[in-house]
Structures are given as C-alpha cells and as structure tokens.
Design an enzyme around this catalytic site. Sequence first.
Site, PDB file in Angstrom:
ATOM      1  N   ALA A 103       5.999  -5.241   0.943  1.00  0.00           N
ATOM      2  CA  ALA A 103       5.903  -4.886  -0.481  1.00  0.00           C
ATOM      3  C   ALA A 103       5.687  -3.370  -0.564  1.00  0.00           C
ATOM      4  O   ALA A 103       4.737  -2.874  -1.167  1.00  0.00           O
ATOM      5  CB  ALA A 103       4.789  -5.655  -1.195  1.00  0.00           C
ATOM      6  N   LEU A 104       6.598  -2.666   0.080  1.00  0.00           N
ATOM      7  CA  LEU A 104       6.401  -1.238   0.343  1.00  0.00           C
ATOM      8  C   LEU A 104       6.426  -0.394  -0.924  1.00  0.00           C
ATOM      9  O   LEU A 104       7.212  -0.635  -1.836  1.00  0.00           O
ATOM     10  CB  LEU A 104       7.481  -0.738   1.308  1.00  0.00           C
ATOM     11  CG  LEU A 104       7.526  -1.452   2.656  1.00  0.00           C
ATOM     12  CD1 LEU A 104       8.635  -0.862   3.527  1.00  0.00           C
ATOM     13  CD2 LEU A 104       6.188  -1.379   3.378  1.00  0.00           C
ATOM     14  N   HIS A 151       3.277   3.731   1.576  1.00  0.00           N
ATOM     15  CA  HIS A 151       3.816   3.330   2.883  1.00  0.00           C
ATOM     16  C   HIS A 151       4.892   4.316   3.350  1.00  0.00           C
ATOM     17  O   HIS A 151       4.999   4.613   4.539  1.00  0.00           O
ATOM     18  CB  HIS A 151       4.453   1.940   2.779  1.00  0.00           C
ATOM     19  CG  HIS A 151       3.503   0.838   2.435  1.00  0.00           C
ATOM     20  ND1 HIS A 151       3.609   0.078   1.295  1.00  0.00           N
ATOM     21  CD2 HIS A 151       2.413   0.354   3.085  1.00  0.00           C
ATOM     22  CE1 HIS A 151       2.654  -0.823   1.265  1.00  0.00           C
ATOM     23  NE2 HIS A 151       1.904  -0.685   2.326  1.00  0.00           N
ATOM     24  N   GLY A 173      -3.151   4.506   6.782  1.00  0.00           N
ATOM     25  CA  GLY A 173      -3.565   5.197   5.570  1.00  0.00           C
ATOM     26  C   GLY A 173      -5.078   5.314   5.431  1.00  0.00           C
ATOM     27  O   GLY A 173      -5.822   4.391   5.786  1.00  0.00           O
ATOM     28  N   ASP A 212      -7.211   2.567   3.374  1.00  0.00           N
ATOM     29  CA  ASP A 212      -8.057   1.554   4.026  1.00  0.00           C
ATOM     30  C   ASP A 212      -8.952   2.304   5.008  1.00  0.00           C
ATOM     31  O   ASP A 212      -8.742   2.265   6.226  1.00  0.00           O
ATOM     32  CB  ASP A 212      -7.177   0.515   4.716  1.00  0.00           C
ATOM     33  CG  ASP A 212      -6.278  -0.194   3.719  1.00  0.00           C
ATOM     34  OD1 ASP A 212      -6.727  -1.164   3.107  1.00  0.00           O
ATOM     35  OD2 ASP A 212      -5.124   0.261   3.516  1.00  0.00           O
ATOM     36  N   LEU A 267      -2.109   3.807  -4.759  1.00  0.00           N
ATOM     37  CA  LEU A 267      -1.023   2.819  -4.711  1.00  0.00           C
ATOM     38  C   LEU A 267      -1.418   1.688  -3.773  1.00  0.00           C
ATOM     39  O   LEU A 267      -2.028   1.913  -2.733  1.00  0.00           O
ATOM     40  CB  LEU A 267       0.269   3.479  -4.226  1.00  0.00           C
ATOM     41  CG  LEU A 267       0.816   4.621  -5.073  1.00  0.00           C
ATOM     42  CD1 LEU A 267       2.197   5.045  -4.561  1.00  0.00           C
ATOM     43  CD2 LEU A 267       0.900   4.238  -6.554  1.00  0.00           C
ATOM     44  N   SER A 300      -0.059  -2.618  -2.732  1.00  0.00           N
ATOM     45  CA  SER A 300       0.820  -3.762  -3.003  1.00  0.00           C
ATOM     46  C   SER A 300       0.159  -4.698  -4.003  1.00  0.00           C
ATOM     47  O   SER A 300       0.826  -5.394  -4.758  1.00  0.00           O
ATOM     48  CB  SER A 300       1.133  -4.512  -1.704  1.00  0.00           C
ATOM     49  OG  SER A 300       1.624  -3.614  -0.742  1.00  0.00           O
ATOM     50  N   ARG A 301      -1.177  -4.747  -4.005  1.00  0.00           N
ATOM     51  CA  ARG A 301      -1.903  -5.662  -4.899  1.00  0.00           C
ATOM     52  C   ARG A 301      -1.904  -5.171  -6.352  1.00  0.00           C
ATOM     53  O   ARG A 301      -2.239  -5.946  -7.242  1.00  0.00           O
ATOM     54  CB  ARG A 301      -3.339  -5.874  -4.413  1.00  0.00           C
ATOM     55  CG  ARG A 301      -3.401  -6.676  -3.118  1.00  0.00           C
ATOM     56  CD  ARG A 301      -4.805  -7.093  -2.732  1.00  0.00           C
ATOM     57  NE  ARG A 301      -4.808  -8.076  -1.674  1.00  0.00           N
ATOM     58  CZ  ARG A 301      -5.038  -7.820  -0.373  1.00  0.00           C
ATOM     59  NH1 ARG A 301      -5.300  -6.591   0.024  1.00  0.00           N
ATOM     60  NH2 ARG A 301      -5.004  -8.785   0.522  1.00  0.00           N
TER      61      ARG A 301
HETATM   62  P1  AMP Z   1      -0.739  -2.681   3.963  1.00  0.00           P
HETATM   63  O1  AMP Z   1       0.698  -3.056   3.954  1.00  0.00           O
HETATM   64  O2  AMP Z   1      -1.349  -2.675   2.598  1.00  0.00           O
HETATM   65  O3  AMP Z   1      -1.541  -3.405   4.992  1.00  0.00           O
HETATM   66  O4  AMP Z   1      -0.785  -1.164   4.393  1.00  0.00           O
HETATM   67  C1  AMP Z   1      -0.078  -0.682   5.508  1.00  0.00           C
HETATM   68  C2  AMP Z   1      -0.511   0.727   5.784  1.00  0.00           C
HETATM   69  O5  AMP Z   1      -0.239   1.532   4.634  1.00  0.00           O
HETATM   70  C3  AMP Z   1      -2.021   0.851   6.037  1.00  0.00           C
HETATM   71  O6  AMP Z   1      -2.227   1.808   7.071  1.00  0.00           O
HETATM   72  C4  AMP Z   1      -2.548   1.336   4.714  1.00  0.00           C
HETATM   73  O7  AMP Z   1      -3.744   2.070   4.823  1.00  0.00           O
HETATM   74  C5  AMP Z   1      -1.400   2.227   4.259  1.00  0.00           C
HETATM   75  N1  AMP Z   1      -1.448   2.433   2.808  1.00  0.00           N
HETATM   76  C6  AMP Z   1      -1.520   1.477   1.847  1.00  0.00           C
HETATM   77  N2  AMP Z   1      -1.588   2.044   0.623  1.00  0.00           N
HETATM   78  C7  AMP Z   1      -1.556   3.392   0.820  1.00  0.00           C
HETATM   79  C8  AMP Z   1      -1.608   4.526  -0.057  1.00  0.00           C
HETATM   80  N3  AMP Z   1      -1.704   4.398  -1.373  1.00  0.00           N
HETATM   81  N4  AMP Z   1      -1.550   5.762   0.504  1.00  0.00           N
HETATM   82  C9  AMP Z   1      -1.461   5.905   1.854  1.00  0.00           C
HETATM   83  N5  AMP Z   1      -1.414   4.881   2.729  1.00  0.00           N
HETATM   84  C10 AMP Z   1      -1.458   3.640   2.216  1.00  0.00           C
END
Ligand code: AMP
Length: 280
Positions: A34-35, A39, A149, A152, A186, A188-189
């Site tokens: 859900a990029l 991402h 990121g 988190d 930003l 995905s949720r």
């Molecule tokens: P996720 O798919 O949500 O598990 O995130 C995958 C990676 O993208 C993780 O390293 C997150 O910390 C990073 N990430 C998610 N949202 C953001 C954002 N708004 N800015 C920077 N990195 C992000």
Amino acid sequence: MAISVYHSPEEVRAAMKAVQASGKTVGFVPTMGALHEGHIELGRAAASACDHVVYSIFVNPLQFAPHEDFDRYPRMVEKDTERLEAAGMHSVYLPKTKDMYPDDFVTRIHLDQVTQPLEGEFRPHFFDGVATVVTKLLLQVLPDTAFFGEKDYQQLQVIKRLALDLNMPISIQGVPTVRDEHGLALSSRNAYLSPEQLAAARQINVILRDLGSAVRKGKNIEAGEKEAAEKLFGLGFNKVDYCTVRDAKTLQKPDASSRELRALVAAWIGQTRLIDNMPA
Ligand code: AMP
C-alpha cells in the site's frame, strides 16, 4: 527499464548475489505495501547510496495480534509494483507466506530492553514479529544497506540493535518521516480515516511539536503528557496509548544522562491506531 519481480528466497538471493558480483551495491527497502510517498522516499535514499534498489512487499502475519487489522490491511501488489517501476526502482521481492512461515516454522527473534516500553507495552507480540521477519528478509536479500523510516522510530532503534547484536554485515539507515502538506505523517493506515478523522489526525504533529518544545523548555513531562492527551481527546481520539517525551536512544524516561529527546505518540481514532514522533 522493467522492474524485476522475485517470488522466492532462492530467486531474490541469486539475483542480488549476481548484482553484487558485478561490483554493484544493493539497497533494500522492506515494506508491507500500500505504498505511498514515504515508502518511495526510502527508495530514493537507497538509490542515492546504492547502485541497485530492491523492495519487498509482505504483510507479515507474525507482527499482528489476532484482534489487529491483518485481514483488513490494504493490499494492492500490482499497483505497488507499477508505482515502483514508474519511480525507477530495480527489483521487488514478493515473498509467499508459505515460504516465509512453513507449517514447521518455530523460530522467533526476541530483543530485550529497547522493545519493552511504548509499542512493546501496547503491542507485546509486535517486535518479536518484526525482528523475526526483518532477520529473515535481510538474510534472504543480503543487501549492503537496508533502509527504514523514522516514522516507526522505535522499530528503527530495534532493527539497528538487532543488526549489531547479530553481527549482520549490513548497515541500517534511517530516513526522515514524509508528511502531507498539513504535517500528517504518511501511513498506509491513513486510508482507513473518514474526512473528519483525517482533519483530527492532521493535528497530531502540532500537539507533538508543542509537547516536545514545552518539555525541552523545562515543563514537567507528566503535566505535558496529560495536556497533550486532553487535546487529542478533544479532537475526537478515543484512546491515547502514549503521548510522551523519551530518551531518543533508550526510549526510557529521560534522565540526567539523556543527550537527545524524542516526542512520541500512539493514539486511536475510531478503529484506527496512528503513531508519530519527532525530535523534542
Ligand atoms: P510499512 O509498510 O508501513 O511497514 O513501512 C515500511 C517502511 O516504510 C518502514 O521502514 C516505515 O518506517 C517506512 N515508512 C512508513 N511511512 C513512512 C513515512 N511517512 N515516511 C518515511 N518512511 C515511512
């Protein structure tokens, strides 16, 4: 050039080994799909540090508790792959659950200390699930550098510790949080939010920045936390897991040895749990 798509650990490992054998470096961006622009920013950081950028997209069942949103987590792998291709990324790895967790899979990676406060308190299963999947993905891809990121923030600290403790020959790089024009991190949720909830969520960063600067100027942390939580409830948040200022490295309550502080929040609006953080 067309993006290369890999489905098995053997395929991705052989392909990345071949890239490295040709003298190129590999930058790896693990995601749950859900990029969004956040991402993509990780991939840009990877592209500026490494020759070849490989993403993974895998919604990891191990990091969700039974009552959490695993089933409704947004999945759009084709659209995500097109987006990565349009952004010029080289490869994407789409592991299958049966390869990641075959029926006889019994291993868990557990870290102490940095996993215990904050997210660890409210999602006790979470970091074992993250550490286990990230260890597997890093061993499968064996990149030179992996990108995570700051969104988190605690997870980033956990993964840095994990890579050090297990002597992984991989450097872990954090990337600053990408926000919308209102400062909302930003995520995905965010797709779960109604227009009213979105308007409230866009105030999180303001409340967090105010809390951080008040504490930095000497305000009592407990008093600041209470005020910040009240502001969130006033906006329609129904539960505040934490809205606090911590030592940026240990994530424990700051003490005289704390060099850097971090303001961090996790709060529920309706059925959606949002997190954010920033330097205090
Ligand atoms: P996720 O798919 O949500 O598990 O995130 C995958 C990676 O993208 C993780 O390293 C997150 O910390 C990073 N990430 C998610 N949202 C953001 C954002 N708004 N800015 C920077 N990195 C992000």
